[in-house]
Scaffold this motif. Sequence first.
Motif, PDB file in Angstrom:
ATOM      1  N   ASP A  19       0.837  -1.197   0.000  1.00  3.14           N
ATOM      2  CA  ASP A  19       0.000   0.000   0.000  1.00  3.14           C
ATOM      3  C   ASP A  19       0.876   1.253   0.000  1.00  3.14           C
ATOM      4  O   ASP A  19       1.930   1.289   0.649  1.00  3.14           O
ATOM      5  N   ALA A  20       0.437   2.269  -0.709  1.00  3.67           N
ATOM      6  CA  ALA A  20       1.107   3.573  -0.667  1.00  3.67           C
ATOM      7  C   ALA A  20       0.533   4.357   0.510  1.00  3.67           C
ATOM      8  O   ALA A  20      -0.676   4.387   0.706  1.00  3.67           O
ATOM      9  N   VAL A  21       1.408   4.937   1.305  1.00  3.15           N
ATOM     10  CA  VAL A  21       0.970   5.759   2.436  1.00  3.15           C
ATOM     11  C   VAL A  21       1.667   7.110   2.363  1.00  3.15           C
ATOM     12  O   VAL A  21       2.754   7.228   1.807  1.00  3.15           O
ATOM     13  N   LYS A  22       1.020   8.108   2.937  1.00  4.24           N
ATOM     14  CA  LYS A  22       1.587   9.448   2.968  1.00  4.24           C
ATOM     15  C   LYS A  22       2.075   9.756   4.372  1.00  4.24           C
ATOM     16  O   LYS A  22       1.573   9.190   5.355  1.00  4.24           O
ATOM     17  N   ALA A  23       3.027  10.651   4.475  1.00  3.81           N
ATOM     18  CA  ALA A  23       3.549  11.060   5.779  1.00  3.81           C
ATOM     19  C   ALA A  23       2.403  11.515   6.664  1.00  3.81           C
ATOM     20  O   ALA A  23       1.513  12.244   6.227  1.00  3.81           O
ATOM     21  N   ALA A  25       0.106   9.553   7.921  1.00  7.55           N
ATOM     22  CA  ALA A  25      -1.017   8.614   7.882  1.00  7.55           C
ATOM     23  C   ALA A  25      -0.905   7.617   9.029  1.00  7.55           C
ATOM     24  O   ALA A  25       0.187   7.179   9.375  1.00  7.55           O
TER      25      ALA A  25
END
Length: 89
Positions: A19-23, A25
């Motif tokens: 999964d792609a996560v953002k700072a 999250a």
Amino acid sequence: SDLIFEHEHVITPLVKVGDAVKAGAVIAPASDYDAKNLFGLAVFEMGLLKGGNPPIHLCVFDYLDDSIKEDTFDNINALKKSWEEFRAM
């Protein structure tokens, strides 16, 4: 990139491998493993690995962006100081 980020000692992950996560999250709650011996605190570990078998373990703080590095270290040092003062009570 040949960098691998890992997070250990979490429970009920909210994301899965790939999964792609953002700072900023939320990815999982920290574990309450052994909380009775940690004064009710949770356990969490961040890891940064560089490819290979076995991979090389790196320090995540060596890779902080310059724009947040000083504040991050100031916050860590403040936390350390307050914890030491609390433990001395």
